[in-house]
Design an enzyme around this catalytic site. Structure first.
Site, PDB file in Angstrom:
ATOM      1  CD  GLN A  46     -11.404 -30.674  39.442  1.00 47.64           C
ATOM      2  OE1 GLN A  46     -10.699 -31.670  39.477  1.00 47.64           O
ATOM      3  NE2 GLN A  46     -11.050 -29.584  38.816  1.00 47.64           N
ATOM      4  NE  ARG A  59     -11.534 -16.091  34.677  1.00 44.18           N
ATOM      5  CZ  ARG A  59     -10.606 -16.199  35.612  1.00 44.18           C
ATOM      6  NH1 ARG A  59      -9.713 -17.164  35.561  1.00 44.18           N
ATOM      7  NH2 ARG A  59     -10.565 -15.335  36.612  1.00 44.18           N
ATOM      8  CG  HIS A  62      -8.050 -22.802  28.888  1.00 40.17           C
ATOM      9  ND1 HIS A  62      -8.507 -22.116  29.976  1.00 40.17           N
ATOM     10  CD2 HIS A  62      -7.078 -22.026  28.332  1.00 40.17           C
ATOM     11  CE1 HIS A  62      -7.854 -20.972  30.083  1.00 40.17           C
ATOM     12  NE2 HIS A  62      -6.986 -20.896  29.096  1.00 40.17           N
ATOM     13  CE  LYS A  72     -13.627 -27.440  30.655  1.00 35.49           C
ATOM     14  NZ  LYS A  72     -13.011 -26.198  30.195  1.00 35.49           N
ATOM     15  CG  HIS A 119     -15.360 -23.989  27.982  1.00 35.44           C
ATOM     16  ND1 HIS A 119     -14.996 -23.504  29.221  1.00 35.44           N
ATOM     17  CD2 HIS A 119     -16.598 -23.510  27.740  1.00 35.44           C
ATOM     18  CE1 HIS A 119     -15.989 -22.775  29.709  1.00 35.44           C
ATOM     19  NE2 HIS A 119     -16.956 -22.749  28.831  1.00 35.44           N
ATOM     20  CE1 TYR A 132     -15.402 -23.638  32.980  1.00 33.91           C
ATOM     21  CE2 TYR A 132     -15.366 -22.479  35.062  1.00 33.91           C
ATOM     22  CZ  TYR A 132     -15.086 -22.533  33.719  1.00 33.91           C
ATOM     23  OH  TYR A 132     -14.478 -21.472  33.122  1.00 33.91           O
ATOM     24  CG  ASP A 168      -5.930 -17.739  28.253  1.00 36.52           C
ATOM     25  OD1 ASP A 168      -5.530 -18.924  28.189  1.00 36.52           O
ATOM     26  OD2 ASP A 168      -6.843 -17.385  29.009  1.00 36.52           O
TER      27      ASP A 168
END
Length: 175
Positions: A46, A59, A62, A72, A119, A132, A168
């Protein structure tokens, strides 16, 4: 590609090997053989992009819970980010340790984030885009997070975040 292992076990900073001429440069950003040569098994399934209008947007941090962990390969295509990863693998000698690195469209560094890591990043410029490559698919309901300001991890961000999603902001503190 030039792979440099970080202080976190199995995580790498990757610098491009550029072929430069009067037109600019050409560089490989992913090659399964080169990853395997340094002992990394990483096959992307992906690709994602994160566009961020404003600098100081946070961000993360996660991860996907077991058994849906994902590796990743993170690359800042435009602008700049302070990229942070935390080793969440209990069997790792660097368990619960973190690093931060600046990735930007000028240094063109990439960060390989192994499975079992969390990350997140903080944008340092307006109009920042992050790409990513992911080893596994996103699985709804498996996403988890760590607060960016958790004193347990004591992450040293270069500037204060101004824009943070409600999601977050509401991750629980570990400590």
């Amino acid at each position: 590609m030039i792979f440099t292992e970080t202080k976190l076990k199995d995580a790498y900073i990757i610098n491009l090997e550029k072929m430069v001429d009067e037109r600019g440069f050409f560089a490989r950003t992913y090659c399964e053989n080169e990853f395997e040569n340094v002992g990394i098994s990483f096959t992307p399934v992906q690709a994602n992009v994160s566009y961020n209008r404003h600098k100081h947007t946070l961000r993360g941090i996660h991860f996907q819970k077991s058994p849906y962990e994902e590796a990743k390969l993170v690359n800042c295509l435009k602008g700049a980010i302070y990229d942070v990863i935390i080793d969440l693998r209990p069997s790792s000698p660097t368990f619960n340790e973190w690093i931060g690195i600046e990735l930007d469209s000028k240094n063109r560094k990439m960060l390989y984030v192994p499975k079992g890591f969390a990350h997140g990043f903080l944008t340092l410029k307006d109009e920042t885009e992050v790409s990513y490559l992911m080893s596994d698919f996103y699985v709804p309901g498996s996403g988890r997070g760590i607060r960016w300001d958790d004193p347990y991890y004591n992450i040293k961000w270069p500037v204060k975040a101004k824009i943070i999603s409600d999601n977050d902001k509401n991750w629980p503190y570990k400590s």
